[in-house]
Design an enzyme around this catalytic site. Structure first.
Site, PDB file in Angstrom:
ATOM      1  N   HIS A 129       2.023 -19.328  64.736  1.00 51.96           N
ATOM      2  CA  HIS A 129       2.563 -18.081  64.206  1.00 51.96           C
ATOM      3  C   HIS A 129       1.531 -17.407  63.317  1.00 51.96           C
ATOM      4  CE1 HIS A 129       3.673 -21.235  61.330  1.00 51.96           C
ATOM      5  NE2 HIS A 129       3.732 -20.308  60.391  1.00 51.96           N
ATOM      6  N   HIS A 154       1.086 -14.658  60.203  1.00 49.47           N
ATOM      7  CA  HIS A 154       1.733 -13.946  59.101  1.00 49.47           C
ATOM      8  C   HIS A 154       1.080 -12.573  58.961  1.00 49.47           C
ATOM      9  CE1 HIS A 154       3.729 -17.487  57.166  1.00 49.47           C
ATOM     10  NE2 HIS A 154       2.769 -18.133  57.820  1.00 49.47           N
TER      11      HIS A 154
END
Length: 144
Positions: free
Chosen positions: A104, A106
């Site tokens: 992932h 950010h």
């Protein structure tokens, strides 16, 4: 949806088993608000294929999933005229601060230099000379 894991939090979010505040979704990625909201609009971009982190990416994975970073970043910036910048952060592995073992990214909006977000960096330049820089650079080059 490619190769999702049963016990992965982000795979559960992708499947809709865990609620999220989705801001963008297509066949390749899902982007949703990070529950911590380091700053207002803090968004996670998650591939819809279970990859632990960038060390697991092929070039095809990178082309497929990372192409959305500019598009989502631009939408975040347009969402609030007070946004002056954006940190793009990726933590690969526990030692680097990765908490959820599903890749992932950010996207953390920055509103001012004094917004309480601190990114500590250390400068070790005084420990390097030309020989040491070349040694490190060559060790990396030799692995392509």
């Amino acid at each position: 949806m490619d190769e999702l894991k049963q016990d992965c939090l982000f795979c559960k979010i992708i499947r809709g088993e865990v609620p999220s505040y989705t801001v963008f979704e297509n066949d390749d990625v899902k982007a949703f608000l990070d529950i911590s909201q380091v700053t207002k609009g803090h968004t996670l971009v998650v591939p819809k294929k279970h990859l632990v982190n960038f060390f697991d990416y092929s070039q095809e994975d990178a082309a497929r999933f990372l192409q959305y970073i500019p598009v989502i970043s631009q939408a975040i910036k347009k969402s609030d005229p007070k946004i002056k910048g954006l940190n793009v952060e990726v933590n690969n592995g526990e030692v680097a601060g990765q908490v959820v073992m599903h890749s992932h990214i950010h996207l953390i909006p920055r509103y001012s230099e004094n917004d309480d977000m601190v990114i500590p960096h250390v400068n070790h330049a005084d420990e390097y000379d030309e020989e040491r820089y070349n040694s490190v650079a060559n060790a990396i080059k030799n692995n392509f």
